[in-house]
Design a protein around this motif. Structure first.
Motif, short mmCIF file in Angstrom:
data_model
loop_
_atom_site.label_atom_id
_atom_site.label_comp_id
_atom_site.label_asym_id
_atom_site.label_seq_id
_atom_site.Cartn_x
_atom_site.Cartn_y
_atom_site.Cartn_z
N THR A 180 1.99 1.61 -3.60
CA THR A 180 0.96 1.72 -4.64
C THR A 180 0.05 2.92 -4.45
O THR A 180 -0.38 3.55 -5.44
N CYS B 212 -10.11 -4.12 -8.56
CA CYS B 212 -8.89 -4.90 -8.41
C CYS B 212 -8.66 -5.30 -6.95
O CYS B 212 -8.29 -6.45 -6.66
N ALA B 213 -8.89 -4.37 -6.04
CA ALA B 213 -8.70 -4.66 -4.62
C ALA B 213 -9.70 -5.71 -4.13
O ALA B 213 -9.35 -6.61 -3.35
N ALA C 205 -9.76 0.60 -9.68
CA ALA C 205 -8.81 0.28 -8.60
C ALA C 205 -9.51 -0.49 -7.49
O ALA C 205 -8.94 -1.43 -6.91
N THR C 206 -10.75 -0.13 -7.19
CA THR C 206 -11.50 -0.84 -6.15
C THR C 206 -11.84 -2.26 -6.60
O THR C 206 -11.78 -3.21 -5.80
N THR D 169 -4.35 -1.65 -4.10
CA THR D 169 -4.91 -0.67 -5.04
C THR D 169 -6.14 0.03 -4.49
O THR D 169 -6.72 0.88 -5.18
N THR D 170 -6.56 -0.32 -3.28
CA THR D 170 -7.71 0.37 -2.67
C THR D 170 -7.48 1.87 -2.65
O THR D 170 -6.49 2.35 -2.09
N PRO D 171 -8.36 2.66 -3.26
CA PRO D 171 -8.13 4.11 -3.29
C PRO D 171 -8.28 4.74 -1.92
O PRO D 171 -8.99 4.21 -1.05
N THR E 61 0.83 -1.21 0.00
CA THR E 61 0.00 0.00 0.00
C THR E 61 0.86 1.25 0.00
O THR E 61 0.54 2.24 -0.68
N TRP F 240 0.80 6.23 -6.26
CA TRP F 240 0.64 6.09 -7.71
C TRP F 240 -0.84 6.14 -8.09
O TRP F 240 -1.22 6.79 -9.07
N VAL F 241 -1.70 5.45 -7.33
CA VAL F 241 -3.14 5.50 -7.59
C VAL F 241 -3.66 6.92 -7.42
O VAL F 241 -4.48 7.41 -8.22
#
Length: 464
Positions: free
Chosen positions: A126, A149-150, A146-147, A179-181, A123, A129-130
């Motif tokens: 990443t 993917c998470a 992104a969510t 990838t959780t925003p 995290t 970058w997100v």
């Protein structure tokens, strides 16, 4: 309204008419002819009489509206706040759910801890970058995929744990959840966009967001523990994934409040912005306060024979911070945020010494929990002021990235504080472990004072 003039009565005979006309000057004046000579009536002297309540309502200062109510009168703010709160609650659920699930099925807390630590490190790499993609292409276009993917990473983790897959698959699956925003950062970015030019309202919005953070991190672990203990070990992870996806979809659907993307911006990276390195160092030290306090409190409660009560004690600390955050949003702090931050951190340092004193002098978990409740009241004002500075120092068009870097600093500090607190607990004592949060808060105070001194030094040449 002045009274209307009355007409003279008509004469009934010429004698009466002549008599009345010849004696008008001798007769005493009538009401209609002497209105100017009579004492003024109520209607003509309203201005001279003491003002009544109804006539002075306009002279009284208007009642100050509730600043939180004012926030949510803006169109679209309630909808995106509800979605953000739903999406933010799982942030306090995933870690606890993963540990309980992996340890319960695989029988290894060491493996569970290593997997969650790997996810934390992923995290930290990443998330900025997100956030940079969010600033460049917009919240909805980036946050939703992104969510997804998470969420797929969380589902993969459940399948790998339940299906007996090799241990390395657990690390890979949980790393995908990185990838959780940063939903809290995106919400603060929306407030900053909607309230641009109104620093008082931005302060109230930041206070609300900090209180929401504390509430979610207080309720998330409790909900995860309830789900995993009541139903089955995977229940916490599955419910958290559903809540995350639902909340982000609802949040992203509110396009009217979304800040416009900045696909090409000449602004430098937030790490290179003036004052940001010192600010991120403060975040690192503050994170160490939280990480150490959590580990030390669990260890102290375990020694006292009440390990399950550690969650209640930490929940009281979060409750104190949540209440203080809401109250802090009602006031209008004086002076710039860079001057307020050292005072806030100083108060935090002093109050963080209360659990140390309670543990050293009494050894009572009840008194330590009470001290944590009081100590928590310094957390929200410090974090609100800190995040305000991060917003001010983030380059235009890269606000999400700047705030996510601050969150990354906090996460890194939590890891360092957890390690330091665990070492002191194991090699000295749980009571001595409470000195670690105090030391971390003192370090944050020194960094904030040094940052303020550097800022003043850079301003003086500009003034001359």
């Amino acid at each position: 309204m002045p009274p209307k003039p009355t007409a003279p009565p008509a004469a009934s005979s010429s004698r009466r008419s002549s008599t009345r006309s010849s004696t008008e000057c001798a007769q005493p004046p009538t009401r209609s002819s002497t209105e100017s000579a009579q004492p003024p009536t109520r209607s003509s002297t309203e201005s001279a009489q003491p003002p009544t309540r109804s006539s002075t309502e306009s002279a009284q200062p208007p009642a100050r509206p509730n600043p939180y109510r004012r926030l949510f009168t803006l169109p679209g703010t309630r909808a995106f706040t509800v979605g953000n709160l739903i999406a933010r609650l799982p942030q306090g659920m995933f870690g606890v759910s993963a540990v309980v699930m992996i340890a319960g099925v695989r029988g290894s807390y060491a493996l569970a801890g290593a997997v969650t630590a790997t996810g934390l490190a992923a995290t930290a790499v990443t998330a900025p970058w997100v956030a940079r993609l969010v600033d460049r292409y917009g919240q909805a276009r980036v946050a939703v995929p992104a969510t997804v993917c998470a969420v797929l990473g969380s589902l993969a983790l459940v399948l790998c744990v339940r299906g007996g897959a090799p241990d390395w698959t657990l690390f890979a699956a949980y790393a995908a959840t990185a990838t959780t925003p940063n939903t809290g950062g995106m919400s603060r970015a929306r407030w900053a966009h909607l309230l641009k030019g109104d620093p008082g309202a931005v302060h109230t919005a930041n206070s609300f967001e900090q209180a929401a953070d504390e509430l979610c991190y207080m309720l998330g672990p409790v909900l995860a523990a309830f789900l995993t203990g009541t139903f089955f070990p995977e229940a916490g992870t599955l419910v958290a994934a559903v809540l995350l996806l639902t909340g982000v979809l609802l949040f992203a659907a509110q396009r009217s409040t979304e800040p416009p993307p900045r696909r090409r911006t000449p602004a430098k990276a937030p790490l290179r912005a003036p004052g940001m390195p010192a600010q991120l160092a403060v975040c690192l030290a503050l994170g160490a306060v939280f990480g150490a306090m959590e580990v030390v409190t669990v260890a102290f409660a375990d020694v006292q024979g009440h390990r399950p009560a550690a969650g209640v004690a930490l929940g009281l600390q979060a409750a104190g911070s949540c209440a203080a955050g809401l109250v802090y949003g009602l006031v209008r702090p004086a002076g710039p945020a860079e001057r307020r931050l050292p005072w806030c951190v100083a108060a935090m340092t002093v109050l963080m010494a209360l659990p140390l004193l309670a543990a050293s002098l009494t050894g009572s978990l009840v008194l330590v929990s009470t001290a944590l409740l009081v100590a928590g009241t310094a957390t929200a004002p410090t974090m609100v002021t800190n995040m305000t500075l991060v917003q001010e120092r983030s380059p235009e068009g890269r606000l999400n990235e700047g705030m996510t870097l601050a969150v990354t600093g906090l996460l890194g500090g939590i890891g360092c504080g957890s390690a330091a607190g665990g070492w002191v607990v194991e090699h000295v004592s749980p009571t001595a472990g409470y000195a670690v949060p105090v030391g971390a808060a003192a370090l944050a105070l020194l960094i904030s004072l040094a940052g303020l001194a550097l800022t003043r030094r850079s301003v003086r040449p500009a003034e001359h």
